[in-house]
Design a protein around this motif. Sequence first.
Motif, PDB file in Angstrom:
ATOM      1  N   UNK A 241      23.499  61.141 -37.738  1.00  0.00           N
ATOM      2  CA  UNK A 241      22.046  61.200 -37.879  1.00  0.00           C
ATOM      3  C   UNK A 241      21.384  61.935 -36.721  1.00  0.00           C
ATOM      4  N   UNK A 242      21.898  61.755 -35.510  1.00  0.00           N
ATOM      5  CA  UNK A 242      21.294  62.435 -34.365  1.00  0.00           C
ATOM      6  C   UNK A 242      21.497  63.944 -34.462  1.00  0.00           C
ATOM      7  N   UNK A 243      22.685  64.376 -34.838  1.00  0.00           N
ATOM      8  CA  UNK A 243      22.935  65.814 -35.007  1.00  0.00           C
ATOM      9  C   UNK A 243      22.011  66.397 -36.066  1.00  0.00           C
ATOM     10  N   UNK A 244      21.834  65.693 -37.152  1.00  0.00           N
ATOM     11  CA  UNK A 244      20.954  66.171 -38.221  1.00  0.00           C
ATOM     12  C   UNK A 244      19.508  66.248 -37.740  1.00  0.00           C
ATOM     13  N   UNK A 245      19.081  65.254 -36.989  1.00  0.00           N
ATOM     14  CA  UNK A 245      17.701  65.255 -36.474  1.00  0.00           C
ATOM     15  C   UNK A 245      17.487  66.390 -35.490  1.00  0.00           C
ATOM     16  N   UNK A 246      18.475  66.662 -34.637  1.00  0.00           N
ATOM     17  CA  UNK A 246      18.374  67.764 -33.675  1.00  0.00           C
ATOM     18  C   UNK A 246      18.306  69.095 -34.413  1.00  0.00           C
ATOM     19  N   UNK A 247      19.157  69.283 -35.403  1.00  0.00           N
ATOM     20  CA  UNK A 247      19.135  70.532 -36.173  1.00  0.00           C
ATOM     21  C   UNK A 247      17.795  70.699 -36.888  1.00  0.00           C
ATOM     22  N   UNK A 248      17.275  69.614 -37.446  1.00  0.00           N
ATOM     23  CA  UNK A 248      15.992  69.688 -38.147  1.00  0.00           C
ATOM     24  C   UNK A 248      14.852  70.039 -37.184  1.00  0.00           C
ATOM     25  N   UNK A 249      14.860  69.423 -36.016  1.00  0.00           N
ATOM     26  CA  UNK A 249      13.757  69.621 -35.067  1.00  0.00           C
ATOM     27  C   UNK A 249      13.853  70.927 -34.288  1.00  0.00           C
ATOM     28  N   UNK A 250      15.074  71.353 -33.942  1.00  0.00           N
ATOM     29  CA  UNK A 250      15.221  72.485 -33.018  1.00  0.00           C
ATOM     30  C   UNK A 250      15.981  73.668 -33.612  1.00  0.00           C
ATOM     31  N   UNK A 251      16.591  73.491 -34.752  1.00  0.00           N
ATOM     32  CA  UNK A 251      17.324  74.576 -35.393  1.00  0.00           C
ATOM     33  C   UNK A 251      18.811  74.540 -35.127  1.00  0.00           C
ATOM     34  N   UNK A 252      19.197  74.089 -33.930  1.00  0.00           N
ATOM     35  CA  UNK A 252      20.617  73.997 -33.577  1.00  0.00           C
ATOM     36  C   UNK A 252      20.753  73.178 -32.303  1.00  0.00           C
ATOM     37  N   UNK A 253      21.976  72.766 -32.022  1.00  0.00           N
ATOM     38  CA  UNK A 253      22.224  72.033 -30.785  1.00  0.00           C
ATOM     39  C   UNK A 253      22.009  72.945 -29.581  1.00  0.00           C
ATOM     40  N   UNK A 254      22.394  74.215 -29.696  1.00  0.00           N
ATOM     41  CA  UNK A 254      22.168  75.153 -28.588  1.00  0.00           C
ATOM     42  C   UNK A 254      20.674  75.315 -28.295  1.00  0.00           C
ATOM     43  N   UNK A 255      19.865  75.402 -29.345  1.00  0.00           N
ATOM     44  CA  UNK A 255      18.416  75.515 -29.141  1.00  0.00           C
ATOM     45  C   UNK A 255      17.861  74.236 -28.506  1.00  0.00           C
ATOM     46  N   UNK A 256      18.385  73.077 -28.913  1.00  0.00           N
ATOM     47  CA  UNK A 256      17.999  71.820 -28.273  1.00  0.00           C
ATOM     48  C   UNK A 256      18.327  71.858 -26.790  1.00  0.00           C
ATOM     49  N   UNK A 257      19.552  72.278 -26.441  1.00  0.00           N
ATOM     50  CA  UNK A 257      19.958  72.318 -25.030  1.00  0.00           C
ATOM     51  C   UNK A 257      19.023  73.212 -24.225  1.00  0.00           C
ATOM     52  N   UNK A 258      18.649  74.343 -24.789  1.00  0.00           N
ATOM     53  CA  UNK A 258      17.750  75.253 -24.099  1.00  0.00           C
ATOM     54  C   UNK A 258      16.380  74.600 -23.890  1.00  0.00           C
ATOM     55  N   UNK A 259      15.850  73.971 -24.912  1.00  0.00           N
ATOM     56  CA  UNK A 259      14.537  73.317 -24.811  1.00  0.00           C
ATOM     57  C   UNK A 259      14.564  72.135 -23.844  1.00  0.00           C
ATOM     58  N   UNK A 260      15.636  71.360 -23.899  1.00  0.00           N
ATOM     59  CA  UNK A 260      15.762  70.214 -23.004  1.00  0.00           C
ATOM     60  C   UNK A 260      15.865  70.687 -21.554  1.00  0.00           C
ATOM     61  N   UNK A 261      16.663  71.716 -21.327  1.00  0.00           N
ATOM     62  CA  UNK A 261      16.791  72.280 -19.981  1.00  0.00           C
ATOM     63  C   UNK A 261      15.470  72.820 -19.463  1.00  0.00           C
ATOM     64  N   UNK A 262      14.695  73.445 -20.352  1.00  0.00           N
ATOM     65  CA  UNK A 262      13.392  73.959 -19.950  1.00  0.00           C
ATOM     66  C   UNK A 262      12.448  72.818 -19.572  1.00  0.00           C
ATOM     67  N   UNK A 263      12.465  71.734 -20.323  1.00  0.00           N
ATOM     68  CA  UNK A 263      11.620  70.581 -19.997  1.00  0.00           C
ATOM     69  C   UNK A 263      11.980  70.029 -18.619  1.00  0.00           C
ATOM     70  N   UNK A 264      13.262  70.047 -18.286  1.00  0.00           N
ATOM     71  CA  UNK A 264      13.710  69.542 -16.985  1.00  0.00           C
ATOM     72  C   UNK A 264      13.338  70.490 -15.849  1.00  0.00           C
ATOM     73  N   UNK A 265      13.591  71.773 -16.046  1.00  0.00           N
ATOM     74  CA  UNK A 265      13.401  72.717 -14.942  1.00  0.00           C
ATOM     75  C   UNK A 265      11.944  73.093 -14.711  1.00  0.00           C
ATOM     76  N   UNK A 266      11.101  72.899 -15.694  1.00  0.00           N
ATOM     77  CA  UNK A 266       9.691  73.256 -15.518  1.00  0.00           C
ATOM     78  C   UNK A 266       8.821  72.057 -15.152  1.00  0.00           C
ATOM     79  N   UNK A 267       9.402  70.866 -15.037  1.00  0.00           N
ATOM     80  CA  UNK A 267       8.646  69.694 -14.591  1.00  0.00           C
ATOM     81  C   UNK A 267       8.270  69.926 -13.138  1.00  0.00           C
ATOM     82  N   UNK A 268       6.986  70.047 -12.858  1.00  0.00           N
ATOM     83  CA  UNK A 268       6.529  70.270 -11.493  1.00  0.00           C
ATOM     84  C   UNK A 268       6.715  68.979 -10.702  1.00  0.00           C
ATOM     85  N   UNK A 269       7.331  69.083  -9.560  1.00  0.00           N
ATOM     86  CA  UNK A 269       7.559  67.901  -8.743  1.00  0.00           C
ATOM     87  C   UNK A 269       8.641  67.036  -9.363  1.00  0.00           C
TER      88      UNK A 269
END
Length: 184
Positions: free
Chosen positions: A77-105
């Motif tokens: 279910x988690x894989x399906x939800x990630x694919x539905x929300x982000x298009x792929x696991x790789x796209x999820x990883x990119x978005x998650x990494x961006x959320x982490x690296x762009x958090x100021x402070x």
Amino acid sequence: MEIHYTKHHNAYVTNVNKALADAGVTAPECIYELIGDLSKMPDAIRGAVRNNGGGHANHSLFWKVIGPKCGGAPSGALAAAITKAFGSFDAFKESFGKAATTRFGSGWAWLVVKPDKSIAICSTPNQDNPLMKGVAETYGDPILGLDVWEHAYYLKYQNRRPITSRHSGASSTGRKWQLGLKKR
């Protein structure tokens, strides 16, 4: 990680318990109930509950999802939800990494299940948590959290936060995080 657990997380637990005791407030058994509606806290301890209760809640999830033999692409279910929300696991990883690296402070990057059961990536400052009503920009039940406070990575990576996000649960290399729905 031992310092992170024995010093930082322990301090959050000690400090929130002290604030509650000093104010004569009985805490619910579940930390998420305590931090979920900070407006119920007396003004005098609201900040301590937000910061230290949030730190305790965030790190409690952190310890459940990190591990040396965990990780990789999720299934079911988690894989399906990630694919539905982000298009792929790789796209999820990119978005998650961006959320982490762009958090100021200091703060956290999150994968959350929103009330409508969809998933989203968000980040919060300091020890805020997506379950804090009226505080978090994206409200939801966190199922993955990445600590981007300096104490979480500085001893090993110094100021190279983008490297640490690649070694998080959003990564396919380095230390892996288990991507699984947590149970409460």
